[in-house]
Design an enzyme around this catalytic site. Structure first.
Site, PDB file in Angstrom:
ATOM      1  N   LYS A   1       0.809  -1.226   0.000  1.00 31.72           N
ATOM      2  CA  LYS A   1       0.000   0.000   0.000  1.00 31.72           C
ATOM      3  C   LYS A   1       0.844   1.278   0.000  1.00 31.72           C
ATOM      4  O   LYS A   1       0.491   2.258  -0.650  1.00 31.72           O
ATOM      5  CB  LYS A   1      -0.939   0.021   1.216  1.00 31.72           C
TER       6      LYS A   1
ATOM      7  N   ASP B   1      -9.894   2.612   2.344  1.00 30.14           N
ATOM      8  CA  ASP B   1      -9.923   2.077   3.713  1.00 30.14           C
ATOM      9  C   ASP B   1     -10.662   3.018   4.677  1.00 30.14           C
ATOM     10  O   ASP B   1     -11.386   2.574   5.570  1.00 30.14           O
ATOM     11  CB  ASP B   1      -8.499   1.834   4.231  1.00 30.14           C
TER      12      ASP B   1
HETATM   13  P1  NDP Z   1       1.424  -2.330  10.638  1.00 29.72           P
HETATM   14  O1  NDP Z   1       2.399  -3.451  10.706  1.00 29.72           O
HETATM   15  O2  NDP Z   1       1.678  -1.183   9.743  1.00 29.72           O
HETATM   16  O3  NDP Z   1       1.215  -1.731  12.122  1.00 29.72           O
HETATM   17  C1  NDP Z   1       1.076  -2.579  13.226  1.00 29.72           C
HETATM   18  C2  NDP Z   1       0.679  -1.786  14.470  1.00 29.72           C
HETATM   19  O4  NDP Z   1       0.335  -2.716  15.504  1.00 29.72           O
HETATM   20  C3  NDP Z   1       1.796  -0.905  15.025  1.00 29.72           C
HETATM   21  O5  NDP Z   1       1.221   0.225  15.614  1.00 29.72           O
HETATM   22  C4  NDP Z   1       2.423  -1.819  16.089  1.00 29.72           C
HETATM   23  O6  NDP Z   1       3.022  -1.105  17.141  1.00 29.72           O
HETATM   24  C5  NDP Z   1       1.192  -2.479  16.635  1.00 29.72           C
HETATM   25  N1  NDP Z   1       1.462  -3.791  17.246  1.00 29.72           N
HETATM   26  C6  NDP Z   1       1.879  -4.906  16.612  1.00 29.72           C
HETATM   27  N2  NDP Z   1       1.999  -5.913  17.505  1.00 29.72           N
HETATM   28  C7  NDP Z   1       1.645  -5.422  18.718  1.00 29.72           C
HETATM   29  C8  NDP Z   1       1.568  -5.976  20.021  1.00 29.72           C
HETATM   30  N3  NDP Z   1       1.866  -7.260  20.253  1.00 29.72           N
HETATM   31  N4  NDP Z   1       1.152  -5.190  21.028  1.00 29.72           N
HETATM   32  C9  NDP Z   1       0.815  -3.899  20.803  1.00 29.72           C
HETATM   33  N5  NDP Z   1       0.892  -3.296  19.577  1.00 29.72           N
HETATM   34  C10 NDP Z   1       1.297  -4.061  18.554  1.00 29.72           C
HETATM   35  O7  NDP Z   1       0.017  -3.038  10.300  1.00 29.72           O
HETATM   36  P2  NDP Z   1      -1.270  -2.358   9.628  1.00 29.72           P
HETATM   37  O8  NDP Z   1      -1.389  -1.000  10.173  1.00 29.72           O
HETATM   38  O9  NDP Z   1      -1.240  -2.564   8.164  1.00 29.72           O
HETATM   39  O10 NDP Z   1      -2.458  -3.298  10.167  1.00 29.72           O
HETATM   40  C11 NDP Z   1      -2.860  -3.285  11.530  1.00 29.72           C
HETATM   41  C12 NDP Z   1      -4.069  -4.187  11.725  1.00 29.72           C
HETATM   42  O11 NDP Z   1      -5.208  -3.678  11.040  1.00 29.72           O
HETATM   43  C13 NDP Z   1      -3.860  -5.613  11.210  1.00 29.72           C
HETATM   44  O12 NDP Z   1      -4.347  -6.505  12.170  1.00 29.72           O
HETATM   45  C14 NDP Z   1      -4.698  -5.667   9.952  1.00 29.72           C
HETATM   46  O13 NDP Z   1      -5.190  -6.979   9.732  1.00 29.72           O
HETATM   47  C15 NDP Z   1      -5.847  -4.715  10.303  1.00 29.72           C
HETATM   48  N6  NDP Z   1      -6.477  -4.138   9.102  1.00 29.72           N
HETATM   49  C16 NDP Z   1      -7.792  -4.409   8.846  1.00 29.72           C
HETATM   50  C17 NDP Z   1      -8.422  -3.897   7.741  1.00 29.72           C
HETATM   51  C18 NDP Z   1      -9.858  -4.217   7.478  1.00 29.72           C
HETATM   52  O14 NDP Z   1     -10.325  -4.000   6.343  1.00 29.72           O
HETATM   53  N7  NDP Z   1     -10.604  -4.681   8.444  1.00 29.72           N
HETATM   54  C19 NDP Z   1      -7.713  -3.029   6.784  1.00 29.72           C
HETATM   55  C20 NDP Z   1      -6.323  -2.761   7.152  1.00 29.72           C
HETATM   56  C21 NDP Z   1      -5.751  -3.326   8.269  1.00 29.72           C
HETATM   57  P3  NDP Z   1       4.597  -0.697  17.149  1.00 29.72           P
HETATM   58  O15 NDP Z   1       4.688   0.654  16.502  1.00 29.72           O
HETATM   59  O16 NDP Z   1       4.922  -0.717  18.569  1.00 29.72           O
HETATM   60  O17 NDP Z   1       5.325  -1.774  16.373  1.00 29.72           O
END
Ligand code: NDP
Length: 320
Positions: free
Chosen positions: A105, A141
């Site tokens: 993306k 989105d």
């Molecule tokens: P990214 O990898 O870009 O971001 C992940 C985020 O989650 C970061 O803020 C990270 O924090 C945090 N994170 C990851 N693991 C943990 C943990 N164990 N505890 C706390 N925080 C955590 O992913 P995306 O932004 O692309 O996606 C995020 C979620 O949104 C996914 O689950 C995805 O499936 C969902 N999603 C759903 C959509 C839908 O249509 N329903 C569309 C797009 C996404 P840190 O900065 O600390 O690493």
């Protein structure tokens, strides 16, 4: 027989396109399809339910309008390093539209000349439309999130206090959508402080007079407003062992909790919200509405016409 390997690869391609298999860059190079192709690109892509969702809507559209009888949605496993090769090829092969999912993306933005203003603010595209001049980039989105929260929780983003969890790509898209919609305030929590600070700094020019702040997920500040919509845009919750992305008990009573995760259908956060008696929903509606909006961009068919068909298809695909 110099033509034999090419004939074999076309045979192989035909079998894959007939059965909606996972296609590759090599399949794209040999591409031949007698109709209007659409596709999603990602890595991994095997578990994507977008083909089931879009092809169900296309089948219904074809019953109303024969022009859509030859439209079909495919999936391609494309590595990030191959995106620069795949996008011009898809354009040359006249794919009508493309969806981009993880990890494309953000990197796709560098390959697209014409980007919608909202997608530019977000810095990410999830939908491409074929035009004579090249790909036109959109991001649906935010529409998916706004429509999903309205449908499931009866909460609009405008004039609502928002507590957003996460600072990755999905959180950035959600934050921009909330600010563009005119939310009452935006408070963002994230595990890694420096990622949170970078997101806050990039959002400040867009926020204008809308209060914008960050906080540590384990320690929500006591002066957060009650009646906020809590949106989880972290990936915490994909596994049962993941920690809660916020200390929900410590938030002043929220209006509702929306978790972008839809698989599993009930994360620890949603279970906690239920225990507290809060309205809550998973991200299935967001998935459906971003898809319905993409199909509207490609076909002109209004998103709300296709959304119920797409919702039924994803529930079937997920066995719900
Ligand atoms: P990214 O990898 O870009 O971001 C992940 C985020 O989650 C970061 O803020 C990270 O924090 C945090 N994170 C990851 N693991 C943990 C943990 N164990 N505890 C706390 N925080 C955590 O992913 P995306 O932004 O692309 O996606 C995020 C979620 O949104 C996914 O689950 C995805 O499936 C969902 N999603 C759903 C959509 C839908 O249509 N329903 C569309 C797009 C996404 P840190 O900065 O600390 O690493």
């Amino acid at each position: 027989m110099p033509g034999a390997p090419r004939a074999a690869s076309l045979e192989n391609l035909k079998a894959k396109t007939d059965n909606s298999g996972v296609l590759t860059l090599a399949d794209l190079e040999a591409w031949s399809f007698d109709g209007t192709p659409l596709a999603v690109l990602g890595q991994p892509i095997k578990h994507s339910i977008s083909p089931a969702m879009h092809n169900a809507a296309l089948a219904a559209m074809a019953q109303r309008d024969a022009r859509f009888a030859t439209w079909k949605y495919f999936r391609f496993e494309i590595a990030p390093t191959d995106l620069g090769r795949a996008l011009p090829l898809l354009h040359a092969k006249r794919f009508r539209g493309i969806n981009l999912t993880v990890p494309h993306k953000v990197i796709a933005v560098d390959h697209i000349a014409d980007i919608s203003p909202a997608a530019k603010q977000i810095g990410a595209v999830n939908t491409l439309l074929w035009t004579e001049a090249g790909w036109q980039g959109h991001n649906t989105d935010g529409y998916g999130l706004a429509t999903g929260t309205r449908e499931d929780l009866h909460v609009a983003l405008s004039r609502t206090h928002i507590v957003l969890l996460g600072a990755g790509g999905a959180a950035r898209g959600a934050a921009v959508e909330c600010l563009l919609a005119g939310c009452a305030s935006l408070a963002i929590a994230n595990r890694t402080r420096e990622n949170l600070d970078a997101l806050l700094a990039s959002l400040r020019p867009l926020a204008g007079t809308i209060p914008l702040r960050g906080f540590a997920p384990g320690e929500p500040p006591p002066d957060l407003p009650a009646g906020a919509l809590v949106v989880n845009a972290t990936s915490a919750g994909l596994r049962d062992t993941d920690p809660m992305p916020v200390n929900l008990d410590a938030l002043p009573t929220p209006a509702g909790v929306y978790d972008m995760i839809y698989n599993p259908p009930e994360t620890t956060l949603l279970r906690a919200a239920k225990t507290l008696g809060l309205p809550c929903a998973n991200g299935l509606s967001m998935l459906v509405h971003q898809g319905a909006k993409a199909l509207e961009i490609w076909s002109g068919t209004p998103a709300d016409v296709n959304a119920p068909i797409m919702a039924a298809a994803v529930r079937t695909a997920l066995g719900r």
